[in-house]
Design an enzyme around this catalytic site. Sequence first.
Site, PDB file in Angstrom:
ATOM      1  CB  CYS A 258      36.744  11.733 -93.743  1.00  0.00           C
ATOM      2  SG  CYS A 258      35.570  11.316 -92.433  1.00  0.00           S
ATOM      3  CB  CYS A 438      52.543  16.550 -98.597  1.00  0.00           C
ATOM      4  SG  CYS A 438      51.973  18.259 -98.729  1.00  0.00           S
TER       5      CYS A 438
END
Length: 484
Positions: A258, A438
């Site tokens: 998730c 990132c």
Amino acid sequence: MERIDTLEEEIAELRNTLLAKEKELIRLKKKWADSQRKHIDPVNDLPFKMNFNHSTKLRGKLPKWAIERYSRQILLPEIGIQGQERICASRVAVVGVGGLGCPAAAYLAAAGIGDIVLVDHDRVAVSNLHRQILHTEEDLDTNKSMSATESLRKINSRINITPYHRTLTTENVMGLVARCNVVLDCSDNVATRYLLGDACALAKTVLVSGSALKMEGQLTVYSYRAENNKNEKDLSYRGPCYRCVFPTPPPLEAVGSCSANGVAGPVPGMIGCLQAMEALKVVMGYPYEKLMVGRMLIFDAEDMSFRTVKLRPRNPECRSCSTTDNFMELMDYDNFCSEQKREEEFELKLLPDEQRISAQDLAIFLNQHQRQMGYEKRKKRKDKNTHPLLVDVRSAEEYKMCSIDGSVNYPINELSGEKLESLLEMVRARNNDVIFMCRRGNDSQIAATTVIDAVGAQHIGKVKELRGGLHEWARHVDHYFPVY
């Protein structure tokens, strides 16, 4: 700059202190209110005495309060008084009190499951709140099992709820599942799924498994044994266990999470509710034809569709649930699944130190070049290739949420073909550093390595990576940058 950082750190510390004080105040107020509340026994504490010439006979073992409380489900022929008695006498473990476990536990508690065990070693984070409905803003940074226990006790104070604040291991899992009628697998990693699958097969305990990711959810029932259900016609029937269906773990790159891929809150809510329903049917003695045994329910929220697929049948030679000499004991599941640390703890080290830059050094570097740009603007110079290039390799949706000003987006999952060639051209044209970034500093190293392998030896020195990713940038440079 140093003074600004100091003040921001002091303010953050004061905010944390204030939050802790507010939580303590709320707890004290609740404790005082509970002590002042009068508990009235509906039978023995009537405001006046009445003379009865006859007595009320309660059918079954349920007391008056239970009949009143659970009457709406007792009225169902599919449940009835006997079904409710079984519900109230059962013990269910919920492993993982997150997006799946919260709604599942809430409905089990409301239905009257007599003993619920909540297993979770994690703490409540703000990113949990859109789907983990038993936790509130007041519970941030508290243990999930404790937070959920407090919420469930407000739903039903008549049942027993036990928080289990620790990670399941081969040493403690059997003591948990062997004492339960049903176990709900609401976990979020493959190693725990194999551990629970093998333990439930060994303990002959039914395992109700759910999963949810992005816009899709799945539900099935493992390790069902007809011999434990007197309502079955064929007592020899045995459903597949987890290892029957998945003999070997999937590759790591095929396992999503998730935190990395996202999830729509109602999806785990839907699957968690269905897990609770299956658990109730199991403890009431429903036959396997009416359970998700040997079948998997797949829910797609994007088009609101449900479909059921048939699973592999039970493997008579399965190493987990067979009665042959091939049976195995519990094992090192992290090693078996080749599963590294949790995502927030895991750090790749693909690049040498000289090609990695800290958030603080990057901020200084960018400030220097910003001043240089101002000088060149005054001199009317327009060579942008002399300035550093920031390449954000997160997904397009993540980039749209938040990004460092001036960066460009090249999602790592699209970094091939024409997209990669376009990036290589930009790197070759630069006279200054190209810095990849990132969220946590892992994907950026992979992307940087891909570019290094293809860009040419004379350009390798330009390629660098932001160590620790944008989380470190938010922690040390820009406290307003969202951490998710």
